[in-house]
Design an enzyme around this catalytic site. Structure first.
Site, PDB file in Angstrom:
ATOM      1  N   LYS A   1      -2.505  -8.140  -1.270  1.00  0.00           N
ATOM      2  CA  LYS A   1      -1.647  -7.922  -2.789  1.00  0.00           C
ATOM      3  C   LYS A   1      -0.943  -9.476  -3.056  1.00  0.00           C
ATOM      4  O   LYS A   1      -0.352 -10.180  -2.314  1.00  0.00           O
ATOM      5  CB  LYS A   1      -0.764  -7.606  -2.443  1.00  0.00           C
ATOM      6  CG  LYS A   1      -0.960  -6.010  -1.860  1.00  0.00           C
ATOM      7  CD  LYS A   1       0.339  -5.024  -1.419  1.00  0.00           C
ATOM      8  CE  LYS A   1       1.269  -4.772  -2.885  1.00  0.00           C
ATOM      9  NZ  LYS A   1       2.266  -3.452  -2.252  1.00  0.00           N
TER      10      LYS A   1
HETATM   11  O1  G3P Z   1       4.297  -0.804  -2.451  1.00  0.00           O
HETATM   12  C1  G3P Z   1       5.029  -1.267  -3.396  1.00  0.00           C
HETATM   13  C2  G3P Z   1       5.892   0.035  -4.626  1.00  0.00           C
HETATM   14  O2  G3P Z   1       5.735   0.745  -3.687  1.00  0.00           O
HETATM   15  C3  G3P Z   1       7.526  -0.584  -4.423  1.00  0.00           C
HETATM   16  O3  G3P Z   1       8.007   0.628  -4.507  1.00  0.00           O
HETATM   17  O4  G3P Z   1       9.654   2.148  -4.422  1.00  0.00           O
HETATM   18  O5  G3P Z   1      10.141  -0.488  -3.896  1.00  0.00           O
HETATM   19  O6  G3P Z   1       9.772   0.507  -6.720  1.00  0.00           O
HETATM   20  P1  G3P Z   1       9.254   1.245  -5.092  1.00  0.00           P
END
Ligand code: G3P
Length: 228
Positions: free
Chosen positions: A86
C-alpha cells in the site's frame, strides 16, 4: 465484490478466515500500531494464517520515493506472492507506484479521498485504489458518490485498476459501495459481523428448531439418516 478483513488482530483473522469468505487481510501503520510487539512476526503469522493464496496488503511507512520503493520491495519479498504494497496518494507515492508496477509489484494506492486521485493512481499502474468512505463522509461529502465516480471513470477509461473501498463504519455503507461498483471492500471485524447479523434471521432459526423439536424431539435428520 471481494471482502477483505481490515485488521492485524490474529484472533479476529483466525475467526473470520474460518467462518467468513474473506479474500485476504489489509493492514496499515495505525492498525499494526494497535497490536504493537514484533511487527514482522505478526505479519508473518498473518500470512501463515491466511495461506499463500489470499491477499495481504501492507503499507509502507517511508514517505520519500526511493525509500518507499526499497521498503515496498522488502515487504513483498518478506511476505511472498499475493502481497500488495500500500502506497499513499502523494506525488512521491505516485512515482513509487510507476516504478513498482513497472517491475511487476502489486500496488494498492491508499488514503484516496477523490476520484481525481484514483485516476492518477490508475494511470500510474496501481492494481487497486482504496477510497476512504467514512473519512470522506466525516468531511460532509459522500463517500459512496466518490466510489461511484471512480467506477465510472475507470469504466470509461477501460482501466484495469480495481476499487478496494475502505474506512467503513456501517454495514449499509459496505452494501452501498458494492452497488456503486466497488470491486472489493476492506472491512473491520465489527462491521464484518454486522453484515451477517440479523435479528429476523435469529428468530427464523429459533422457529425452525422449536417446530422440529415439537414434532420429532431431539433427533436430527443426520441421526435418522445414519440409522437407515
Ligand atoms: O485500511 C485503511 C482504512 O480502512 C482506514 O479506515 O476506519 O481508520 O478510517 P479507518
Amino acid at each position: 465484490m471481494k471482502l477483505i478483513l481490515d485488521t492485524a488482530d490474529l484472533n479476529e483473522i483466525r475467526y473470520f478466515n474460518t467462518y467468513y469468505p474473506i479474500a485476504g487481510v489489509t493492514t496499515n501503520p495505525s492498525i499494526l500500531a494497535r497490536e504493537g510487539g514484533d511487527v514482522l512476526a505478526l505479519l508473518r503469522a498473518i500470512r501463515e494464517e491466511i495461506g499463500a493464496e489470499k491477499e495481504l496488503h501492507v503499507q509502507v511507512v517511508e514517505t520519500e520515493y526511493a525509500r518507499m520503493v526499497e521498503e515496498a520491495k522488502a515487504i513483498a519479498a518478506f511476505l511472498g506472492a499475493h502481497t500488495y504494497v500500500k502506497i499513499p496518494a502523494t506525488d512521491q507515492g505516485l512515482r513509487a507506484v510507476m516504478t513498482l508496477s513497472g517491475q511487476g509489484c502489486g500496488v494498492t494506492v491508499t488514503a484516496v479521498l477523490s476520484a481525481a486521485q484514483a485516476l492518477l493512481a490508475s494511470n500510474a499502474g496501481a492494481a487497486y485504489v482504496a477510497p476512504y468512505v467514512s473519512r470522506l463522509e466525516n468531511l460532509c461529502e459522500s463517500g459512496i458518490d466518490m466510489v461511484a465516480d471512480i467506477a465510472a471513470v475507470f469504466a470509461s477509461a477501460g482501466s484495469r485498476t480495481e476499487i478496494l473501498s475502505a474506512s467503513f463504519k456501517t454495514a449499509r455503507e459496505v452494501l452501498d459501495a458494492a452497488l456503486a461498483g466497488s470491486h472489493a471492500a476492506t472491512i473491520a471485524p465489527e462491521v464484518m459481523r454486522r453484515l451477517l447479523a440479523h435479528p429476523a434471521t435469529d428468530k427464523s432459526i429459533a422457529g425452525f428448531s422449536s417446530d422440529w423439536a415439537g414434532a420429532f424431539g431431539r433427533v436430527t435428520l443426520l441421526e435418522l439418516l445414519s440409522r437407515r
